[in-house]
Scaffold this motif. Structure first.
Motif, PDB file in Angstrom:
ATOM      1  N   THR A   4       4.112   5.354   2.660  1.00  0.00           N
ATOM      2  CA  THR A   4       4.450   6.760   2.897  1.00  0.00           C
ATOM      3  C   THR A   4       4.310   7.106   4.376  1.00  0.00           C
ATOM      4  OG1 THR A   4       2.215   7.317   2.122  1.00  0.00           O
ATOM      5  CG2 THR A   4       4.026   7.702   0.594  1.00  0.00           C
ATOM      6  N   ALA A  52      -7.123  -0.470   6.898  1.00  0.00           N
ATOM      7  CA  ALA A  52      -7.807  -0.370   5.605  1.00  0.00           C
ATOM      8  C   ALA A  52      -7.214  -1.368   4.621  1.00  0.00           C
ATOM      9  CB  ALA A  52      -7.699   1.055   5.067  1.00  0.00           C
ATOM     10  N   ARG A  77      -4.456   3.226   8.126  1.00  0.00           N
ATOM     11  CA  ARG A  77      -4.080   2.796   6.783  1.00  0.00           C
ATOM     12  C   ARG A  77      -3.767   1.298   6.755  1.00  0.00           C
ATOM     13  NH1 ARG A  77      -0.284   7.879   4.700  1.00  0.00           N
ATOM     14  NH2 ARG A  77      -1.889   9.481   4.932  1.00  0.00           N
ATOM     15  N   SER A 120       0.833  -1.203   0.000  1.00  0.00           N
ATOM     16  CA  SER A 120       0.000   0.000   0.000  1.00  0.00           C
ATOM     17  C   SER A 120       0.865   1.249   0.000  1.00  0.00           C
ATOM     18  CB  SER A 120      -0.887   0.003   1.249  1.00  0.00           C
ATOM     19  OG  SER A 120      -1.331   1.326   1.519  1.00  0.00           O
ATOM     20  N   PRO A 121       0.773   2.091  -1.021  1.00  0.00           N
ATOM     21  CA  PRO A 121       1.528   3.352  -0.999  1.00  0.00           C
ATOM     22  C   PRO A 121       1.182   4.211   0.209  1.00  0.00           C
ATOM     23  CG  PRO A 121       0.705   2.926  -3.221  1.00  0.00           C
ATOM     24  CD  PRO A 121       0.059   1.905  -2.316  1.00  0.00           C
ATOM     25  N   LEU A 122      -0.064   4.134   0.672  1.00  0.00           N
ATOM     26  CA  LEU A 122      -0.424   4.936   1.852  1.00  0.00           C
ATOM     27  C   LEU A 122       0.291   4.430   3.094  1.00  0.00           C
ATOM     28  CD1 LEU A 122      -4.209   5.837   1.856  1.00  0.00           C
ATOM     29  CD2 LEU A 122      -2.240   7.284   1.416  1.00  0.00           C
ATOM     30  N   PHE A 177       8.304   4.140   1.426  1.00  0.00           N
ATOM     31  CA  PHE A 177       8.108   4.788   0.133  1.00  0.00           C
ATOM     32  C   PHE A 177       8.440   6.269   0.307  1.00  0.00           C
ATOM     33  CE2 PHE A 177       4.818   4.220  -3.504  1.00  0.00           C
ATOM     34  CZ  PHE A 177       5.804   4.494  -4.408  1.00  0.00           C
ATOM     35  N   TYR A 217      -9.105  -4.529   2.577  1.00  0.00           N
ATOM     36  CA  TYR A 217      -9.303  -4.719   1.137  1.00  0.00           C
ATOM     37  C   TYR A 217      -8.424  -5.838   0.580  1.00  0.00           C
ATOM     38  CZ  TYR A 217      -5.229  -1.667   0.077  1.00  0.00           C
ATOM     39  OH  TYR A 217      -3.987  -1.101  -0.015  1.00  0.00           O
ATOM     40  N   ALA A 218      -7.858  -6.654   1.456  1.00  0.00           N
ATOM     41  CA  ALA A 218      -6.950  -7.705   0.979  1.00  0.00           C
ATOM     42  C   ALA A 218      -7.668  -8.820   0.242  1.00  0.00           C
ATOM     43  CB  ALA A 218      -6.158  -8.270   2.159  1.00  0.00           C
TER      44      ALA A 218
END
Lengths: 412, 412
Positions: free
Chosen positions: B313, B327, B324, B308-310, B399, B331-332
């Motif tokens: 970061t 979340a 995050r 996850s980029p969120l 990231f 959604y996995a």
């Protein structure tokens, strides 16, 4: 800087008969900003919705689903600042308390209220402040409140997102006005995405439900992945029935055709606005995949390209690094894909350049042609899978320094 | 700056009897750098390999699979600079020409040579320059060539990656020495990943094949996603059989147990080195998921978090943004996941903090505890799915601004 997105003007947004909108400063997370929106629907309005598939779906989403199923929805209440997600039983109680307070203010049952929240996850909703802000939002209710609401639902959005249009249906003028928010990268797992669209058409509940699902698939779900959504994503379509048209109940008739086209158009513009305002976005990318066996595999390929950090950073650099695009197609999960039949084009509004064919770089391709296209702010990657007639389009943006900055700083 | 990764010293790398290594400057893409590596294997060596599942698998990968299947491999040749991927029939011809040239130099058949390429995709391999560089690499062949080879296979890597260890097997000292390269984010779809491991154990081909697959799954495939790999990813294990041990053929015996542990250990260290040198990495993250029904779902959750980029970061920002993480779990793709049974911890070497339980933030969690853990360079996210006994671990990095910079600049 958003990509080819301009802020709506108050005069752009046409009131929808049967809908009143009010906003207030409730101090949910920050002081001195409008963070609470109340939308009142006239009696007889019909409402349909599409919600996140995230297993951590937020408390308000859980209540929304129940309340929509009950029918006769009369109000929407939206707070920004705190998403009320990952908040357990207390979150559900807080969302319900919000519905109770709105119901009391408007003289309707709590079950006739749909609550929405967006913002930081895992923090408790300051429900007392939210409820204390409701009288001001209630007092502010007006038909021309859309412009203020478009601002009041923003989080990291840099511009408000709102669209209106009118269409003739059955001899009557039908008005559609919509709002959206969500400034994350285009996968809404990275930011709560909300979309609200209201019209005054009279339409049967069954057709409204079907149309909402179809419009979501062609718009908000074309900037996301099924099952790959944030905790709060929601898309709501309201039809107040006050336009005076004969109720639309025939899915094959011209009235539904006209309504369908208008709802899909507004939905796509609202969804694209989210991409254009993507965090740190400098390019707007359309990934159009055709020649697939079915839509599912076209979407897989489009998402593999559109979500690849390597592709997105190359677009940020205006680098026609086609190898990264081909690599993404290769790992999209089509295990029987014959790469020898693939063709790939890079296009701008002015031209389209064949980039790859026969499993490699196209013999006619010159790097300077790709480089010229990549300098544009709006770029299309077109892929022909060469094995069928299905197609799908996905919209995305590039991946920049500012994406990292915004998301590393979001909570501070 | 790599995260807790130090450059190998020449004296760290122990020669493997039966293996000679030479490097040369072939000018594949840039002048004045060693970009060509030749590895010669003594007669009787056994070789096993695991390769990318990308549909655009590069020409050398296609040849490698054929040549390994034929058995009796006697040489590996590796160039950096150009990946020879997306190069169609010409790419295959170029890779085969490379094998022919190596075969001639060493007096073996082209089918006894495995070719590897890494670098830019979609550009033709400058095979003439590669072949012209072979005599120098051949002349350079020596048992202690590993250190130079570790440097000659680098692309955007900032540090060479190489590991040796020795282990007693059947009364003999067995030496294992390995190299890896790949500095992309940890999903190797974003950078070619190569891993080479040689040992002098005598082991049956069947056990070597099985062990190579198992070691890849627990190492290089735990920093990637099945089917989500670059065009060139390859992991090769060589066993020269020169240690003098009795050939290992019993999968339940102590000799195989010892070899297996050593190969897996070296493989994990080589794979982790790629993450530690991830482009722009400032943190090394271990995502450990337990309590799943099976390994597949544990890996799904671990990858959803780790990619996850969120999330990435937030780790860059040392922000314990647990929402995050939740979340991402949501959604996995585990549609029947009961989030009320989930527990999540954040841990450093010094402590582990319970962050979430019962569908929300843990009552005992204090933000300052999470913030303290997040300041460390090595952080573990541990997730208990609360529904089974399977577990899986994935390694990733954060990231950062530099990730965007490196990948936006890579071709320039």
């Amino acid at each position: 800087m958003p990509v080819n997105l301009t802020a709506p003007q108050p005069s752009d947004l046409i009131p929808v008969p049967g809908v009143r909108v009010g906003v207030a400063e409730a101090g949910i997370r920050k002081a001195n900003r409008r963070d609470l929106t109340l939308i009142e629907l006239a009696a007889g309005s019909r409402v349909a919705g599409v919600f996140t598939l995230n297993r951590f779906c937020a408390a308000p989403v859980q209540l929304c689903k129940q309340h929509i199923a009950g029918g006769d929805v009369r109000a929407l209440v939206i707070n920004t600042g705190v998403a009320n997600a990952g908040t357990g039983e207390q979150g559900l109680a807080d969302a319900y308390a919000t519905c109770v307070a709105v119901g009391r203010a408007l003289g309707v049952a709590p079950e006739q209220v749909l609550p929405f929240s967006t913002g930081v996850i895992l923090e408790p909703l300051p429900v007392d402040r939210l409820i204390a802000g409701l009288p001001a939002a209630h007092a502010d209710l007006r038909e021309d409140g859309w412009f203020d609401a478009a601002h009041a639902i923003m989080t990291t959005d840099t511009l408000a997102k709102a669209v209106s249009r009118q269409v003739e249906i059955g001899g009557r003028t039908v008005t559609l006005t919509g709002l959206s928010k969500g400034a994350g990268m285009i996968k809404p797992n990275m930011a709560t995405m909300l979309g609200f669209l209201a019209c005054d058409a009279a339409v049967s509940q069954a057709l409204l439900d079907a149309l909402t699902k179809e419009a979501a698939d062609l718009s908000f779900n074309s900037i996301t992945v099924d099952g790959d959504t944030s905790t709060n994503d929601s898309f709501i379509v309201v039809a107040t029935g006050q336009a005076g048209n004969a109720e639309i109940a025939d899915p094959l008739g011209p009235d539904f055709h006209a309504l369908r086209a208008a709802v899909i158009d507004v939905s796509i513009r609202l969804a694209q606005a989210i991409v254009r305002d993507g965090e740190g976005a400098t390019k707007f990318m359309t990934i159009a995949v055709e020649g697939g066996l079915d839509i599912v595999e076209c979407r897989k390929v489009a998402y593999a390209i559109g979500q690849s950090p390597l592709v997105k950073t190359a677009f940020f650099a205006s680098d026609p690094n086609l190898g990264r695009i081909l690599a993404a197609i290769g790992y999209a999960g089509l295990q029987d894909l014959d790469v020898g039949r693939l063709r790939v084009w890079l296009g701008s509004a002015a031209e389209e350049v064949l980039v790859a064919e026969l499993g490699g770089r196209a013999p006619t391709y010159r790097e300077e042609d790709g480089a010229r296209v990549m300098k544009e702010a709006e770029i299309t990657v077109r892929v022909d899978l060469g094995r069928g007639r299905a197609r799908a389009t996905v919209w995305t943006c590039d991946f920049s320094y500012d994406y990292v900055k915004i998301n590393a700083d979001y909570r501070s």
